[in-house]
Design a protein around this motif. Structure first.
Motif, PDB file in Angstrom:
ATOM      1  N   LYS A 157       1.003  -1.539   0.389  1.00 36.46           N
ATOM      2  CA  LYS A 157       0.047  -0.174   0.431  1.00 36.46           C
ATOM      3  C   LYS A 157       0.921   1.187   0.128  1.00 36.46           C
ATOM      4  O   LYS A 157       2.133   1.058  -0.099  1.00 36.46           O
ATOM      5  CB  LYS A 157      -0.898   0.204   1.445  1.00 36.46           C
ATOM      6  CG  LYS A 157      -1.331  -1.329   1.295  1.00 36.46           C
ATOM      7  CD  LYS A 157      -3.053  -0.748   0.075  1.00 36.46           C
ATOM      8  CE  LYS A 157      -3.990  -1.547   0.317  1.00 36.46           C
ATOM      9  NZ  LYS A 157      -5.125  -1.858  -0.918  1.00 36.46           N
ATOM     10  N   LEU A 158       0.186   1.891  -0.600  1.00 34.03           N
ATOM     11  CA  LEU A 158       0.657   4.192  -0.393  1.00 34.03           C
ATOM     12  C   LEU A 158       1.083   4.158   1.005  1.00 34.03           C
ATOM     13  O   LEU A 158       0.761   3.936   1.657  1.00 34.03           O
ATOM     14  CB  LEU A 158       0.188   4.868  -0.586  1.00 34.03           C
ATOM     15  CG  LEU A 158      -0.082   6.097  -1.136  1.00 34.03           C
ATOM     16  CD1 LEU A 158       1.531   6.355  -1.302  1.00 34.03           C
ATOM     17  CD2 LEU A 158      -1.380   6.882  -0.615  1.00 34.03           C
ATOM     18  N   GLY A 159       2.337   4.807   1.214  1.00 31.22           N
ATOM     19  CA  GLY A 159       3.206   4.964   2.403  1.00 31.22           C
ATOM     20  C   GLY A 159       3.771   3.405   2.994  1.00 31.22           C
ATOM     21  O   GLY A 159       3.990   3.643   4.066  1.00 31.22           O
ATOM     22  N   ASN A 160       3.510   2.532   2.114  1.00 28.83           N
ATOM     23  CA  ASN A 160       4.543   1.525   2.339  1.00 28.83           C
ATOM     24  C   ASN A 160       5.455   1.394   2.735  1.00 28.83           C
ATOM     25  O   ASN A 160       5.996   2.110   1.585  1.00 28.83           O
ATOM     26  CB  ASN A 160       3.761   0.156   2.724  1.00 28.83           C
ATOM     27  CG  ASN A 160       2.289  -0.105   4.125  1.00 28.83           C
ATOM     28  OD1 ASN A 160       2.089   1.001   4.096  1.00 28.83           O
ATOM     29  ND2 ASN A 160       1.818  -1.584   3.689  1.00 28.83           N
ATOM     30  N   VAL A 161       6.427   0.055   2.861  1.00 32.51           N
ATOM     31  CA  VAL A 161       7.948   0.146   2.585  1.00 32.51           C
ATOM     32  C   VAL A 161       8.199  -0.975   2.340  1.00 32.51           C
ATOM     33  O   VAL A 161       7.534  -2.202   2.447  1.00 32.51           O
ATOM     34  CB  VAL A 161       9.224   0.274   4.319  1.00 32.51           C
ATOM     35  CG1 VAL A 161      10.138  -0.320   3.248  1.00 32.51           C
ATOM     36  CG2 VAL A 161       9.000   1.580   4.814  1.00 32.51           C
ATOM     37  N   VAL A 162       8.917  -1.017   1.102  1.00 31.79           N
ATOM     38  CA  VAL A 162       8.966  -2.215   0.194  1.00 31.79           C
ATOM     39  C   VAL A 162      10.217  -3.121   0.606  1.00 31.79           C
ATOM     40  O   VAL A 162      11.707  -1.797   0.260  1.00 31.79           O
ATOM     41  CB  VAL A 162       8.786  -2.137  -1.274  1.00 31.79           C
ATOM     42  CG1 VAL A 162       9.150  -3.821  -2.166  1.00 31.79           C
ATOM     43  CG2 VAL A 162       7.464  -1.111  -1.614  1.00 31.79           C
ATOM     44  N   HIS A 163      10.471  -4.008   0.904  1.00 28.27           N
ATOM     45  CA  HIS A 163      12.247  -4.440   1.361  1.00 28.27           C
ATOM     46  C   HIS A 163      12.095  -6.031  -0.336  1.00 28.27           C
ATOM     47  O   HIS A 163      11.769  -6.632  -0.209  1.00 28.27           O
ATOM     48  CB  HIS A 163      12.369  -5.584   2.544  1.00 28.27           C
ATOM     49  CG  HIS A 163      11.907  -4.445   3.699  1.00 28.27           C
ATOM     50  ND1 HIS A 163      13.071  -3.272   3.810  1.00 28.27           N
ATOM     51  CD2 HIS A 163      10.915  -4.063   4.278  1.00 28.27           C
ATOM     52  CE1 HIS A 163      12.626  -2.587   5.358  1.00 28.27           C
ATOM     53  NE2 HIS A 163      10.969  -3.531   5.316  1.00 28.27           N
ATOM     54  N   ILE A 164      13.771  -5.295  -0.645  1.00 30.98           N
ATOM     55  CA  ILE A 164      13.751  -5.981  -1.707  1.00 30.98           C
ATOM     56  C   ILE A 164      15.002  -6.968  -1.482  1.00 30.98           C
ATOM     57  O   ILE A 164      15.976  -6.321  -2.087  1.00 30.98           O
ATOM     58  CB  ILE A 164      13.638  -6.141  -3.339  1.00 30.98           C
ATOM     59  CG1 ILE A 164      12.361  -5.412  -3.034  1.00 30.98           C
ATOM     60  CG2 ILE A 164      13.647  -7.081  -4.258  1.00 30.98           C
ATOM     61  CD1 ILE A 164      12.220  -4.156  -4.228  1.00 30.98           C
ATOM     62  N   GLU A 165      15.131  -8.281  -1.387  1.00 33.77           N
ATOM     63  CA  GLU A 165      16.365  -9.508  -0.699  1.00 33.77           C
ATOM     64  C   GLU A 165      16.422  -9.650  -1.744  1.00 33.77           C
ATOM     65  O   GLU A 165      15.765 -11.195  -2.733  1.00 33.77           O
ATOM     66  CB  GLU A 165      15.879  -9.965   0.037  1.00 33.77           C
ATOM     67  CG  GLU A 165      17.802 -10.717   0.591  1.00 33.77           C
ATOM     68  CD  GLU A 165      17.738 -11.761   1.744  1.00 33.77           C
ATOM     69  OE1 GLU A 165      17.811 -12.953   1.472  1.00 33.77           O
ATOM     70  OE2 GLU A 165      17.075 -10.895   2.840  1.00 33.77           O
ATOM     71  N   ALA A 166      17.704  -9.938  -2.638  1.00 33.99           N
ATOM     72  CA  ALA A 166      18.514 -10.793  -4.115  1.00 33.99           C
ATOM     73  C   ALA A 166      19.480 -11.351  -3.914  1.00 33.99           C
ATOM     74  O   ALA A 166      20.527 -10.848  -2.791  1.00 33.99           O
ATOM     75  CB  ALA A 166      18.223  -9.399  -5.010  1.00 33.99           C
ATOM     76  N   ARG A 167      19.653 -12.622  -4.195  1.00 29.58           N
ATOM     77  CA  ARG A 167      20.756 -13.461  -4.020  1.00 29.58           C
ATOM     78  C   ARG A 167      21.581 -14.306  -5.160  1.00 29.58           C
ATOM     79  O   ARG A 167      20.159 -15.192  -5.942  1.00 29.58           O
ATOM     80  CB  ARG A 167      20.892 -14.142  -2.714  1.00 29.58           C
ATOM     81  CG  ARG A 167      20.210 -14.888  -2.892  1.00 29.58           C
ATOM     82  CD  ARG A 167      20.176 -15.814  -1.292  1.00 29.58           C
ATOM     83  NE  ARG A 167      19.049 -15.912  -0.904  1.00 29.58           N
ATOM     84  CZ  ARG A 167      18.842 -16.961  -0.325  1.00 29.58           C
ATOM     85  NH1 ARG A 167      20.011 -17.752   0.297  1.00 29.58           N
ATOM     86  NH2 ARG A 167      17.941 -17.990   0.748  1.00 29.58           N
TER      87      ARG A 167
END
Length: 170
Positions: free
Chosen positions: A67-77
């Motif tokens: 949602k708007l205002g939330n944080v996105v965490h992306i983990e790549a490996r």
């Protein structure tokens, strides 16, 4: 030189702003894919120390909207390397900082090809998984690669020995 999956970990964090959302106030899938492509490319470049290009993106299924205002965490490996290509696994979480709620959004696999100074595919380092999870991802990467090759008409189904083993009785 052999590398470990942990050597390629990239964690990217973004804030969902109004320009990133659709009319429902959810992060647009295309924007998330853009961020995921950046995180995956950085992970692949960390692994091979060379420029990379995206070769494929596996099926993306969105489990929960962000949602708007939330944080996105992306983990790549990097989960496995082949001759000139690498499979990168991405896990994505959303986080509502006000409610202190972190939730899974999606998982995907990207494939990258390393390039030399002339823009031609170049060999990449081997990868040595250490943990049980890394070994499972490493072994599964060969099956996922064979499926990608079949779907792109670069391999005949009968040549996919690792995939065939999943369906043979024994």
């Amino acid at each position: 030189m052999t590398k470990k999956p942990k050597d390629s970990i990239v964690i990217m964090t973004e804030l969902v702003l109004p320009n990133d959302t659709n009319t429902f106030g959810n992060l647009m899938g295309g924007r998330l894919m853009y961020w995921m492509d950046i995180a995956a490319a950085l992970s692949a470049q960390k692994h091979c120390n060379a420029p990379v290009v995206t070769a494929s993106v596996d099926n993306l299924s969105f489990v929960n909207p962000i949602k708007l205002g939330n944080v996105v965490h992306i983990e790549a490996r990097v989960t496995r390397s082949f001759n000139t290509s690498m499979e990168v696994m991405l896990n994505v979480w959303g986080e509502d900082l006000v409610r202190k709620d972190r939730y899974k959004s999606n998982t995907a696999y990207y494939t990258f090809v390393a390039l030399d100074a002339d823009g031609k595919p170049t060999p990449v380092p081997a990868i040595e998984p250490e943990t049980d999870e890394e070994k499972e991802l490493y072994n599964g990467a060969l099956r996922r690669r064979q499926l990608r090759l079949i779907l792109s008409n670069k391999m005949k189904p009968g040549e996919a020995t690792e995939l065939r083993r999943l369906f043979e009785k024994g």
